[in-house]
Design an enzyme around this catalytic site. Sequence first.
Site, PDB file in Angstrom:
ATOM      1  CG  PHE A 188      50.255  78.618  76.401  1.00 15.74           C
ATOM      2  CD1 PHE A 188      49.019  79.075  76.827  1.00 15.74           C
ATOM      3  CD2 PHE A 188      50.987  79.408  75.522  1.00 15.74           C
ATOM      4  CE1 PHE A 188      48.520  80.292  76.400  1.00 15.74           C
ATOM      5  CE2 PHE A 188      50.494  80.631  75.087  1.00 15.74           C
ATOM      6  CZ  PHE A 188      49.259  81.072  75.523  1.00 15.74           C
ATOM      7  CB  CYS A 189      46.468  73.927  76.201  1.00 19.84           C
ATOM      8  SG  CYS A 189      47.232  72.423  76.854  1.00 19.84           S
ATOM      9  CB  THR A 190      43.323  74.580  80.144  1.00 21.88           C
ATOM     10  OG1 THR A 190      42.609  75.424  79.243  1.00 21.88           O
ATOM     11  CG2 THR A 190      42.784  74.777  81.556  1.00 21.88           C
TER      12      THR A 190
END
Length: 339
Positions: A188-190
């Site tokens: 996951f990331c922003t």
Amino acid sequence: MNANLPQTPLPYKVMAIYKFADLPDAEAIQPVLAKFCCARDIRGTLILAPEGINGTVAGTVEAVDALAGWLFAGEVFGGRLAGAEVKYSTAIEMPFLRMKVRLKPEIVTLRAPEANPAKSVGTYVEAQDWNSLIERNDVVLVDTRNDYEVGLGTFQRALDPATKSFTEFKDYVAEHLDPARDKKVAMFCTGGIRCEKASSYLLSQGFEEVFHLKGGILKYLEVVPENESRFAGECFVFDERVSVGHGLVEGDATLCRACRHPLTADDRASADYVDGVSCAYCVGEADKHAAAAERQKQMDLAKLRGAAHLGDDAAKLASRRKAEKRAQAEASRERNRAD
């Protein structure tokens, strides 16, 4: 589960967007896009590259809606941004100082040609399905963001690669992940864009099952109720809001103006913290502190005058004052000629 959590109406609408798309004409598009945004007082940063578009901007509701229509249905992009990942939120104050449209080789820099999201990416996981995936014991959960972002908040049980920049992610994979051992990897990331490339990269390295959170943490915080959330803390965002929480409300974090490191309430309670000047992360960097102290002084003086010190507002004020001085000088010359 609701499509999205309710958000309080605020003066500014914020749009985060990315899309991997074929844009060989990115250089020609740059000035046209910049002109469209500036004409509507939209501010923020948009990155254009031959592989697509990425960025976050803000403006009035009408201005941002006009931009969205122009991007998705206008002739300039010709439908190439259809299906782009877009997230909207709101802000009390304009979260950007100026408008920038930048040309870059990549819309998210990994420097790994084998990572090509246009050809292969991992399996997208919707925000409402994310909890059930990451709670599985056979899934390795990896946060693809940089260390200062992870420090503000992350998902429970997530591994922190401790990277300073996304280009270091390749080294982390080589040293800590093994396709023969780690059969299922979730990332996951922003907003989702880094995971597009990260998942493509892992597939190129022989990992069999790679998952990533569609829309990133921002989408998760938008649609998952706080009492069901597995995300602890706040999510760092790259604008003057600094961080957001559940429902995408503005968070408590601030920025150190010397080193740009995000600061929690505990960080601001440190003896090394001086508002606008220094923090515990840059305590030994005296040169940065001197520059930050002068900057803070000028900002305080500008605030007392009710004037902007930075960004487009400051530039407009300076231009207006310059024009006034020219007019005064010309009027003085006219009076002298009359005498």
